[in-house]
Design an enzyme around this catalytic site. Sequence first.
Site, PDB file in Angstrom:
ATOM      1  N   LYS B  77       0.845  -1.193   0.000  1.00  0.00           N
ATOM      2  CA  LYS B  77       0.000   0.000   0.000  1.00  0.00           C
ATOM      3  C   LYS B  77       0.880   1.244   0.000  1.00  0.00           C
ATOM      4  O   LYS B  77       1.949   1.265   0.636  1.00  0.00           O
ATOM      5  CB  LYS B  77      -0.889  -0.040   1.252  1.00  0.00           C
ATOM      6  CG  LYS B  77      -2.011   0.993   1.257  1.00  0.00           C
ATOM      7  CD  LYS B  77      -2.882   0.812   2.511  1.00  0.00           C
ATOM      8  CE  LYS B  77      -4.031   1.796   2.580  1.00  0.00           C
ATOM      9  NZ  LYS B  77      -4.837   1.621   3.810  1.00  0.00           N
ATOM     10  N   SER B 152      -9.714   1.386   2.764  1.00  0.00           N
ATOM     11  CA  SER B 152      -8.851   2.209   1.935  1.00  0.00           C
ATOM     12  C   SER B 152      -7.770   1.419   1.197  1.00  0.00           C
ATOM     13  O   SER B 152      -7.203   1.904   0.227  1.00  0.00           O
ATOM     14  CB  SER B 152      -8.184   3.277   2.796  1.00  0.00           C
ATOM     15  OG  SER B 152      -7.323   2.675   3.756  1.00  0.00           O
ATOM     16  N   SER B 176      -9.922  -1.163   6.917  1.00  0.00           N
ATOM     17  CA  SER B 176      -9.410  -0.924   5.562  1.00  0.00           C
ATOM     18  C   SER B 176      -8.678  -2.089   4.921  1.00  0.00           C
ATOM     19  O   SER B 176      -8.305  -2.012   3.755  1.00  0.00           O
ATOM     20  CB  SER B 176      -8.475   0.290   5.556  1.00  0.00           C
ATOM     21  OG  SER B 176      -9.222   1.472   5.635  1.00  0.00           O
TER      22      SER B 176
END
Lengths: 475, 479, 100
Positions: B77, B152, B176
């Site tokens: 990420k 996310s 997330s």
Amino acid sequence: MSHGRYEMVVGLEVHVQLRTRTKVFCRCSTQFGDPPNQNTCPVCLALPGALPVLNGRAVEFAVRSGLALGCAIRERSVFARKNYFYPDLPKGYQISQFEMPLCEHGFVALASGRTIGITRIHMEEDAGKSVHDRFAGYTAIDLNRSGVPLIEIVSEPELSSSAEAGAYLRAVKEILLYAGVSDCSMEEGSLRVDANVSARRHGEQALRTRTEIKNLNAFSNVERALEIEFARHCAVHDAGGAVVQQTMLYDADRNSVRPARSKEGSQDYRYFPDPDLPPLVLSRAYIEGIRATLPEFPSARRVRYRTDFAVSAVEADLLTAEPSLGDYFEVVARGSGDSKAAAHWVMGEVLAARNAAGAGTGIPVPAEALAELIRMVKAGTVSNTAAKTIYATLVAEGGAARLIAERDGLLLVGDETSLRGWVDDVFKENPDEAARFIGGERRLQGVLIGLVMKKSQGSADPQKLSQLIGERVGR
Amino acid sequence: MTASLLAGAAAGIAAAVQAGTATAVALVAESFRRGREVNAGRDGLNAFVSSDEDLSRALAASAPCGGPLAGVPVAIKDNIATTYLTTSCGSKMLQGYVSPFEATAARKLREAGAVLIGKTTMDEFGMGSSTEHCAFGSAKNPIDPTRVPGGSSGGSAVAVAAGICPIALGSETGGSVRQPAAFCGIVGVKPTYGRVSRFGLVAFASSLDHVGVFGRTVDDAALALEVIAGPDTAHDATSAVRESPALRHVARDLEAMIIGLPREYFPASLSAEMRDRCDRAIAALRARGAEIRHVSLPNTALAIPAYYIIAPAECAANLARFDGVRYGVRIDGDGLVGMYEATRSGGFGAEVTRRILLGTYVLSAGYYDAYYRKAMQVRERIRQDFAAVFASGVHALFTPTTPTPAFRFGERSDPYAMYLSDIFTVTANLAELPAMSLPIGRVTGLPVGGQVIAPKFAEADMFRVAYALEAELGQAAHR
Amino acid sequence: MAVSRDDVRHVAALARIGVAEAQLDALVTELSGILAHMEVLVQVDTTAGAADEPAGMPLAADEPGSVPLARAREDGAPKMRDGFFLVPRLATHDDGERSA
């Protein structure tokens, strides 16, 4: 002064840099004077993803400071974020302590006999440095100081004159120097002071509105600034006006105090516990372990010096002003068996030699060597004058007092044969004076002794000499 | 050979590379080929914010080939610091920013032999549940590209679900990792708070932030978590002094285990299909020997309000460092304050701005006690809810991961409606508990996940339940 | 507690985020809407005891060893000169809001 009807009320916030090698939340050097931003890393640059880890030595020094200043140490204290924007505050918040500071309820006893309360001592990190005059149109930011460990010592508003504020500051500095937690150098920024001041009628209980004075870079400036600001408060009160709570800045060049231009509402720091740092939990044993290593503090030492070493109050003050000087004095006093002489030497020759060598060089000549020298003076092996010469040699070359005295011919000569020889010579060379002296003109004794001393190059034992010359009268 | 290897388990890839029958370089090439095949690029799934095949090939050539992840392509990420590619957090504020230091989790992956193939699309600074709040475009759900992949950590979930890499790192503050894992039909794990170092994870809300892992299977996720877990107290004061747990060798049956079903997680509003998939999973747990017990976590309804006080408050302070002074974007304005305001209004997107303002408000003078202090007290009650259930003998909890499957782009425009996507996941963040999502079937053709929540540091029990459920459901997990 | 336009201006100033007048009404509506959902917290009785975990915090040794930087500070900085970060000159270089 016109403000005679008013009493000054002062509380001080003293920021002290702790003497650690590395910063409080990262392992960057705390070295002063390095090139800009050299001592910075992801943590103190506040790079995305960096996290703080607390320096154990900083905690130890903060606890030590708290104990030295008579505080209760919290076994559980909490770090908080103090939020505000400033370009030399890289995270946009300062890690400090707010609701649960490390130390509370301390005090400082002043020489006057008054005791000043300490509200709290908390740990925090320093900000960086903003340089405004280096590049046209820009402020330059150096973050070497960012994250240097500080404690903030907050006094109760119990100081009632500028002189008392000065005395408090000197006492705090002395105690922290003794505790060994800080260099307490205002020049290098390792000790900084903010002063809160207000004025009230004598006998009035409530506090009136205060102002805070910043930018105080010497103890004498604190005292000057307080007088100026106090006078302003008195004038405002006399005119029936109201003092506005605000931050003031002291200008040392103009010796003036003026308001800082701060923005409205900017004081909302939005403190909240720092989620990156769990509570600091200290065991009783850890705290007591630090207490056990605390040195004797100056106030106690002064009392002891006056009883054990029979020195005067003034001498005791001077000898305890620095921990290392007191330690030195004690060794000399014990080793020489003459505390009076030891005190004179330390406050005279020793301080002069140390100051000549420059700050930070330590005390020249081992205490044992000076003790031996004082013993030699006491035993009549060397004269006072010769001792000063020997001391100078000890400073310059080191060595032992007795060996230097022997090598340089500075031992007092006390054997009768040598003394008689010199006296005979002097009497022969100065028949007129000799005759008058023998005839009863006693005041010439000093002149004759001086002549013998000169002949012996100062090595004649003055006591035995005057005895020998005295015997010549009426022979 | 390499293609089938990439489609298989991470452990199989590592074994082949260790044995010398495959190379990390070939696997990188295959991973990028697969990326092109599924159209992972900007005009397609948009899984990556930054990616560079030449760089990955060079990293592969120098990767150690004896580690537990030897040659395994991984996506990370874009808010986990790596010294290669960007760490831009899906924000204009950090567009093109390359970190000068490496996150602990990224370093551990690299040292285990994994090869970075890209930094993934995410909601800006982790704030969002759909990747619609990424400054560089949303990622798309590979099962249905008209729908969000969740967020996310959407890009990481997409990279794994689309078969580009078997393992990816994500992060979560309120769900997330678990929510996009559920939406994309893969496994997503949030370990106990402190289990994986946060050093190098760009902070959103420090007390709720976790590094998590995605895997196609429970075993891939276990392998990845074993590699990145462990103490790191020199860099993260909230890191736990606990050695990495052994997760891959737990028992696969559930004899003598009691699994709780918290009634607050099965509301009447749950759709019939969703309830059916859960019932099937519960039956599977029972089939493996578990005792099922109905329990209650009475403060669950307070979790979202408490979360949306605490997270924005911490976020407001954490994001103050983005001031245009030392790194990132600077937009000039009138003087210093003008520069700050221009930089921060131009650099942050709408959702981040909203949360910073909200967080600033709840901490500001006069509101702290009513909001922040109160929310922290409610958080403590939520922790106590879980503690009481676990103290009663329950070993783990089972719940749906989300109330619904993936929604369409633009479907949740009201911020609070979006916040409710996290309703079943935020509690584990607030209580610092390990939790994971694994596929339990499809609803209206879209994947949904089941969540397993365990007591603090009981990841081994959590994985035991997950392994058993995965094995018992078999192919039904994807139907 | 409904949020006013002044509240939004105030927090935007505190957060150093430039908010145009035209954005204010939308933000007022959004923030008030979100905060309305938070009102439920006010009703919760939280008088019961708080956490008693004396977890404590790890301490680092006072020994040099900061995390090294893989690239120069200059590489990521908007403006540097002679090793300093540069920002627009402060209007008041004695800004009273900063603490010592």
